[in-house]
Design a protein around this motif. Structure first.
Motif, mmCIF file in Angstrom:
data_model
loop_
_atom_site.group_PDB
_atom_site.id
_atom_site.type_symbol
_atom_site.label_atom_id
_atom_site.label_comp_id
_atom_site.label_asym_id
_atom_site.label_seq_id
_atom_site.Cartn_x
_atom_site.Cartn_y
_atom_site.Cartn_z
ATOM 1 N N UNK A 30 1.188 -1.701 0.479
ATOM 2 C CA UNK A 30 -0.172 -0.297 0.157
ATOM 3 C C UNK A 30 1.027 1.413 0.344
ATOM 4 N N UNK A 31 1.590 1.068 0.853
ATOM 5 C CA UNK A 31 3.123 2.643 1.037
ATOM 6 C C UNK A 31 3.491 2.975 -1.101
ATOM 7 N N UNK A 36 5.563 5.698 -4.436
ATOM 8 C CA UNK A 36 6.340 4.847 -5.921
ATOM 9 C C UNK A 36 5.900 5.970 -6.933
ATOM 10 N N UNK A 37 6.574 7.159 -7.948
ATOM 11 C CA UNK A 37 6.001 7.373 -8.798
ATOM 12 C C UNK A 37 5.090 9.405 -8.126
ATOM 13 N N UNK A 38 5.696 9.332 -7.067
ATOM 14 C CA UNK A 38 4.560 10.403 -6.635
ATOM 15 C C UNK A 38 5.116 12.107 -6.489
ATOM 16 N N UNK A 58 11.666 8.195 1.135
ATOM 17 C CA UNK A 58 12.125 8.225 -0.256
ATOM 18 C C UNK A 58 12.649 6.521 -0.658
ATOM 19 N N UNK A 59 12.305 6.123 0.655
ATOM 20 C CA UNK A 59 12.907 4.691 0.435
ATOM 21 C C UNK A 59 11.966 3.624 -0.530
ATOM 22 N N UNK A 60 10.027 4.650 -0.532
ATOM 23 C CA UNK A 60 9.832 4.304 -1.631
ATOM 24 C C UNK A 60 9.189 5.292 -2.441
ATOM 25 N N UNK A 61 10.613 5.635 -3.278
ATOM 26 C CA UNK A 61 10.876 6.288 -4.075
ATOM 27 C C UNK A 61 9.730 7.430 -5.021
ATOM 28 N N UNK A 62 9.011 8.713 -4.548
ATOM 29 C CA UNK A 62 8.595 9.498 -5.359
ATOM 30 C C UNK A 62 9.731 10.016 -6.270
ATOM 31 N N UNK A 83 22.388 12.022 0.729
ATOM 32 C CA UNK A 83 23.059 11.175 -1.017
ATOM 33 C C UNK A 83 23.990 10.970 -0.282
ATOM 34 N N UNK A 84 24.896 10.758 1.100
ATOM 35 C CA UNK A 84 25.192 10.195 1.716
ATOM 36 C C UNK A 84 25.286 8.669 2.452
ATOM 37 N N UNK A 85 24.249 8.393 2.158
ATOM 38 C CA UNK A 85 23.259 7.240 2.869
ATOM 39 C C UNK A 85 23.430 6.364 1.600
ATOM 40 N N UNK A 86 23.803 5.334 2.395
ATOM 41 C CA UNK A 86 23.803 3.668 1.201
ATOM 42 C C UNK A 86 22.921 3.259 1.082
ATOM 43 N N UNK A 87 22.358 2.601 -0.461
ATOM 44 C CA UNK A 87 20.838 2.449 -0.451
ATOM 45 C C UNK A 87 19.159 3.184 -0.259
ATOM 46 N N UNK A 88 19.822 4.391 0.377
ATOM 47 C CA UNK A 88 18.782 5.224 0.030
ATOM 48 C C UNK A 88 18.674 6.065 -0.998
ATOM 49 N N UNK A 89 17.513 5.615 -1.844
ATOM 50 C CA UNK A 89 16.917 6.555 -2.750
ATOM 51 C C UNK A 89 16.926 8.022 -3.394
ATOM 52 N N UNK A 90 16.760 8.290 -3.721
ATOM 53 C CA UNK A 90 17.206 10.349 -4.355
ATOM 54 C C UNK A 90 16.231 10.250 -6.000
ATOM 55 N N UNK A 91 15.253 11.180 -5.925
ATOM 56 C CA UNK A 91 14.565 11.387 -7.446
ATOM 57 C C UNK A 91 15.665 12.040 -7.851
#
Length: 402
Positions: A30-31, A36-38, A58-62, A83-91
């Motif tokens: 649901x999350x 995602x994509x929003x 950010x972990x759900x990729x907006x 930008x320094x956190x490994x694995x954290x998505x940044x659009x």
């Protein structure tokens, strides 16, 4: 090396993993579908809770994130952290603006963006110490309530699918003006459920959040200054990570008009002095408990940098607005404790009509227009709007404490 996150987990929350991890995992589908994509807009996103919310979402990729905050330095640190956190998505579209959400330029951004799918507001005076005199009270209410109303009116132009505004446990049966302002904010934003979905959350102290007493110990230690804490104040605590997660869950999974809060037992409350004891030990010192501020300052001044002892001073709380205990809901509110593993939900509570909101805000603004208005006038106006507001003026505020 002192590890703050580990210290919080070991000695403050006593949780090795987030209390909301299971709720996030169970509701992951649901999350993802809602985030995602929003397009996301986070107001006050550089503060402790706002930045944790940004990292949670950010972990759900907006597809894009716009962050607004007055603190330029904190915004810069947020960007570096993300930008320094490994694995954290940044659009690709991650934009930070140093401005006030009540400024005309924010309105321009909102209108030209044609709104956002998700809007979360964390901009607020959050400290009990915000209440000092009539000027500080006016600034507090202007930010937490009057400017918030201007924001809500703007959002009706391009309504978001999810709107969240952070509250506090101090909004339940408030005893200080900060808590009362948050209760007013709750009634204000909930009146806009007729235009778009609104949710909020009341939660505990965020351990070592910016400007908090524990956060101050880190700065005192760097400056070789004594540590201070009340010995009679017990509070609930969540970690910075948990603070962002509860807001994300409330924002995305909540139904219109609901208030979320963490399921914490009374035996999980801690005294600040108890945390301070553990903090001193974790930093490699033995505490020296001084009888007053002067004695503690003198000890710190004469202490060598090689010392294995450190001065603390513990005191009985005697300042305006300190609540003896914390609570998340009040009599008459309909509570659901079964929908989530670690979250309780206020599903039904007394709400105000837009006419009541407008009438009260007009009263406040008319008081502020007077050149000789008093703090007492504001308190009495709030009491008429919130009958269970139990304010006790003690003539001393937290700025008079070390």
């Amino acid at each position: 090396m002192f590890n703050l996150d580990k210290f919080i987990a070991d000695f403050v929350t006593n949780r090795p993993v987030s209390m909301f991890a299971k709720d996030i995992e169970v509701n992951k589908k649901s999350l993802t579908a809602e985030i995602k994509g929003r397009k996301v807009c986070v107001i006050g996103g550089a503060g402790s809770i706002g930045s944790s919310f940004v990292k949670a979402i950010l972990r759900f990729e907006p597809t894009s994130v716009v962050v607004v905050d007055l603190n330029e330095n904190a915004l810069a640190e947020l960007v570096r952290d993300v930008r320094s956190t490994e694995g954290l998505y940044c659009p690709d579209e991650f934009r930070c603006y140093t401005l006030n959400f009540a400024d005309p330029i924010f309105e321009r951004i909102y209108r030209e963006e044609k709104g956002f799918d998700i809007v979360a507001n964390f901009s607020a005076h959050k400290h009990v110490r915000s209440e000092k005199d009539k000027y500080s009270v006016q600034a507090l209410i202007e930010n937490n309530d009057i400017k918030a109303k201007k924001l809500m009116d703007l959002l009706t132009v391009y309504p978001p699918k999810h709107f969240f505004c952070v509250s506090t446990d101090k909004a339940a049966n408030p005893v200080n003006i900060m808590g009362a302002s948050k209760r007013i904010m709750e009634d204000l934003v909930m009146a806009y459920n007729q235009y778009f979905k609104v949710t909020t959350a009341r939660f505990a102290n965020v351990a070592f959040s910016n400007g908090s007493l524990p956060d101050g110990w880190l700065h005192r230690l760097q400056k070789k200054q004594p540590l201070a804490a009340p010995f009679d104040v017990k509070r609930y605590f969540v970690s910075p990570e948990e603070s962002g997660q509860i807001c994300m869950l409330a924002c995305i999974l909540g139904n219109a008009g609901e208030v979320f809060f963490p399921k914490l037992d009374e035996n999980q409350m801690l005294k600040f002095s108890t945390i301070c004891d553990e903090f001193v030990k974790a930093e490699g010192f033995m505490k020296v408990e001084c009888s007053n501020d002067s004695e503690a300052r003198l000890y710190a001044t004469n202490m060598s940098y090689e010392s294995d002892t450190y001065p603390v001073v513990y005191f009985k709380s005697d300042t305006t607005g300190e609540k003896a205990y914390e609570e998340f809901y009040i009599s008459g509110e309909e509570i659901n404790m079964t929908r989530f593993f670690a979250l309780g939900v206020v599903e039904t509570t007394t709400r105000r009509s837009m006419l009541e909101i407008d009438t009260f805000f007009t009263e406040l603004e008319n008081i502020f227009k007077s050149s000789d208005f008093t703090k007492t006038e504001i308190i009495e106006a709030i009491k008429r709007f919130i009958p269970n507001f139990k304010h006790e003026e003690k003539g001393k505020n937290l700025d008079q404490r070390m």
